[in-house]
Design a protein around this motif. Structure first.
Motif: not given
Length: 487
Positions: A68-71, A188-190, A198-203, A276-278
Motif C-alpha cells: 500500500i505504501a509503495g502505491v 519488497l512491498g515498496y 508501473n508495469l500494468t498501469g493500474d495500482w 517513516l514506512a508509510f
C-alpha cells in the motif's frame, strides 16, 4: 512448603517452567543447555522444511503489508483523498491486528495451531484480493481491516511452532532467519507494489500479486507444516500442559521496571518505523516535485522510483542493522551488564539528528537525503535483534507470553497504529492554512514529519532509564528460574 516469592509453575515434562505462546520464548536463552540434552521431537529435515515454509509466508505477509505504501500516491489520486484519510488505511489494519493478536495467541495456546494459521491465511488471501477490486474508499478500509485479522493469526502463532521444532542455538538461528524476512518483505512491498503498478498501469494489480503467491503458501502450510506439541523440543514430544494466573502475571509485569520502560522504548521505535514506512516515499516524491526535478503526478501510474529506492534501503538497513545490533550485544553484554538498553538508546538518539537532517535537506539534495535516511534507519534497526533478549531475561519464563502480548498491544496502539495518521493529520492541518500548491503540499508533510526525531529522542531516554534497572531485574528473574529448575 510456602515460598517467599512467587515461583513460576513447572509446565514442562523435563525441568524448565516454560510457557509457550510468544516468539520470545523461542530463543536460545530459554534452554541454555538444551542442545546437549534434548533432541527435536520431529525429524530435522521436516523441521527445516517447516521453517522454510513459515519464512516464505512471513515474507509475503510483510510484502503485502507495505505494498500500500509503495502505491500510496496512486491510491490518493484514484480516491481523491487527503493525507490524513490515506493514513487511515494503515491505521485500521494495525488496529485490527493489535486487537485480535491476543485472541489468536489465546487460541494458539489451546487449539491446533496449524488449522488456525490455515484459516487466517485463507481470510488474508480473500480480503487482500477483494481490496483490489473496490471502487469505494471506505470499503477498501474495511477489507484492509480484515486483512489484519488474517495476518494476526499467522504472526502470533508461526514463531511458537518454530520454538517447538528446535532447541538451543538451532532455535535461535531459526528465529533470527524468520525475523530477517520482516525487513526483506517490507522493502519488497515498496518495490513490487510500485513496480507492478508501473508495469500494468493500474495500482490495483499491485494488491493482487502477493495473494496469488499466497495460494502457494497455503498449500505448503497444509502439506508441509506440522503442528508439534507445545514444548515438544524440550520434552521429547510430551509438551506443555499448565499455565499461570493472568492476573498475577500482569501485576508482576507492572512492577518490573525494566519491562515497563523498555516497552515504552519499543513503542517509540514502532512509532518511528510506522510513520517513516508509510510516508517517506511520498515525502521524497513531493520533494522532487518541489525542486522541479519531476513533474507532479496527475495521472496513474505515478513515478515509482522513490518506492524502489526506499524499499532497497529498508531491506539493507534492516538486515545489516539487526546483525550489527546482535553482534554488539554479544560483544559487550558480559562486560557491561546494561549494554542492551544502551545499544537501543544510542540507536534511537543517533537516529534523531539523522531524521532531522533528512527532513530539511530533502528540499535541496535528494542524494544527500537518501544518505541520511540510510544512516537513520540503520541506527533504528540496531534495536530489533536486541529487544527480544531484553524481554526474555528480565521476565520469568512462565510470564513471557503475557509480557509479549501486552507489549505488542501497547506498541501498536501507541506506536505504528497512530503515527501514520498523526503525521497525515498534522500535514492536512498545516496545508489548509494556505492556498494549495505543490510546494506547500511538500512543506506541510515536511513539517509534520518533525514529530519523528522528537519521538526518537523520547524513546532513547526510555531505554536509558531501562539501563538503570536492567541488571537488578535480570538477576531477580534468573534467581527465580534457577530456584524452579533446582526445585
Amino acid at each position: 512448603m510456602t515460598n517467599p516469592e512467587p515461583i513460576p509453575r513447572r509446565s514442562l515434562g523435563s525441568s524448565s517452567g516454560i510457557h509457550y505462546g510468544s516468539f520470545v520464548n523461542s530463543l536460545s536463552s530459554l534452554t541454555p543447555k538444551a542442545e546437549e540434552k534434548e533432541k527435536p521431537a520431529i525429524s530435522p529435515r521436516r523441521a527445516y522444511i517447516a521453517v522454510a515454509v513459515l519464512c516464505y509466508v512471513n515474507l509475503l505477509n510483510y510484502t503485502e503489508r507495505y505494498t500500500i505504501a509503495g502505491v500510496l500516491p496512486n491510491i490518493q489520486k484514484f480516491f481523491t483523498i487527503s493525507d490524513s484519510t490515506a493514513a487511515l488505511i494503515q491505521t485500521v489494519f494495525i488496529c485490527s491486528f493489535l486487537l485480535l493478536a491476543p485472541l489468536f495467541g489465546y487460541l494458539g495456546d489451546r487449539y491446533n495451531r496449524k488449522y488456525i494459521m490455515i484459516g487466517g491465511l485463507g481470510v488474508w488471501l480473500v480480503t487482500a484480493v477483494g481490496s483490489s477490486f473496490v471502487t469505494y474508499f471506505w470499503l477498501l478500509m474495511l477489507l484492509r481491516a480484515m486483512v489484519g485479522i488474517g495476518e494476526a493469526s499467522y504472526s502470533t502463532i508461526a514463531p511458537t511452532i518454530i520454538g517447538d521444532l528446535f532447541v538451543g542455538n538451532q532455535r535461535s538461528a531459526m528465529i533470527c532467519v524468520f525475523y530477517l524476512f520482516i525487513p526483506v518483505g517490507s522493502g519488497l512491498g515498496y518495490i513490487t507494489g510500485a513496480g507492478v503498478a508501473n508495469l500494468t498501469g493500474d495500482w490495483r494489480w499491485a494488491l493482487r500479486i502477493t495473494p496469488i503467491l499466497g495460494v502457494v503458501g497455503l498449500f505448503l502450510l497444509v502439506f508441509l507444516c506440522p503442528n508439534p506439541p507445545r514444548g515438544a523440543a524440550e520434552t521429547h514430544g510430551e509438551g506443555v500442559t499448565e499455565q499461570s494466573s493472568y492476573k498475577e502475571d500482569v501485576k508482576y509485569l507492572l512492577k518490573n521496571k525494566s519491562y515497563v520502560w523498555s516497552s515504552l522504548g519499543v513503542t517509540a521505535t514502532a512509532f518511528l518505523t510506522g510513520a517513516l514506512a508509510f510516508w517517506m516515499p511520498t515525502f521524497l516524491s513531493r520533494a522532487q516535485v518541489s525542486q522541479g526535478i519531476r513533474e507532479p503526478c496527475v495521472q496513474e501510474p505515478c513515478n515509482p522510483i522513490d518506492s524502489y529506492i526506499f524499499g532497497a534501503v529498508t531491506v539493507v538497513t534492516g538486515i545489516v542493522g539487526a546483525c550489527l545490533g546482535s553482534g554488539l550485544s554479544r560483544r559487550f553484554r558480559d562486560k557491561v551488564p546494561n549494554a542492551d538498553p544502551l545499544i537501543c538508546a544510542i540507536g534511537l538518539l543517533g537516529s534523531a539528528p539523522c531524521l532531522f537532517i533528512t527532513i530539511f535537506v530533502a528540499s535541496a539534495s535528494i542524494p544527500a537525503t537518501y544518505v541520511f535516511i540510510f544512516i537513520g534507519e540503520l541506527l533504528i534497526s540496531l534495536n530489533w535483534a536486541v529487544l527480544a533478549d531484553i524481554l526474555l531475561y528480565v521476565v520469568v519464563p512462565t510470564r513471557r507470553s503475557t509480557a509479549e502480548a501486552l507489549q505488542i498491544s501497547v506498541l501498536h496502539l501507541l506506536g505504528d497504529a497512530g503515527s501514520p495518521y498523526l503525521v497525515g493529520a498534522i500535514s492536512d492541518a498545516i496545508r489548509k492554512s494556505r492556498s494549495a500548491t505543490h510546494e506547500w503540499s511538500f512543506l506541510s508533510l515536511k513539517y509534520s514529519l518533525l514529530v519523528c526525531p522528537f519521538v526518537g529522542i523520547l524513546g532513547g531516554l526510555f531505554f536509558f532509564i531501562t539501563s538503570l534497572y536492567i541488571a537488578e531485574d535480570r538477576k531477580a528473574a534468573a534467581q527465580i528460574v534457577e530456584g524452579t529448575v533446582n526445585g
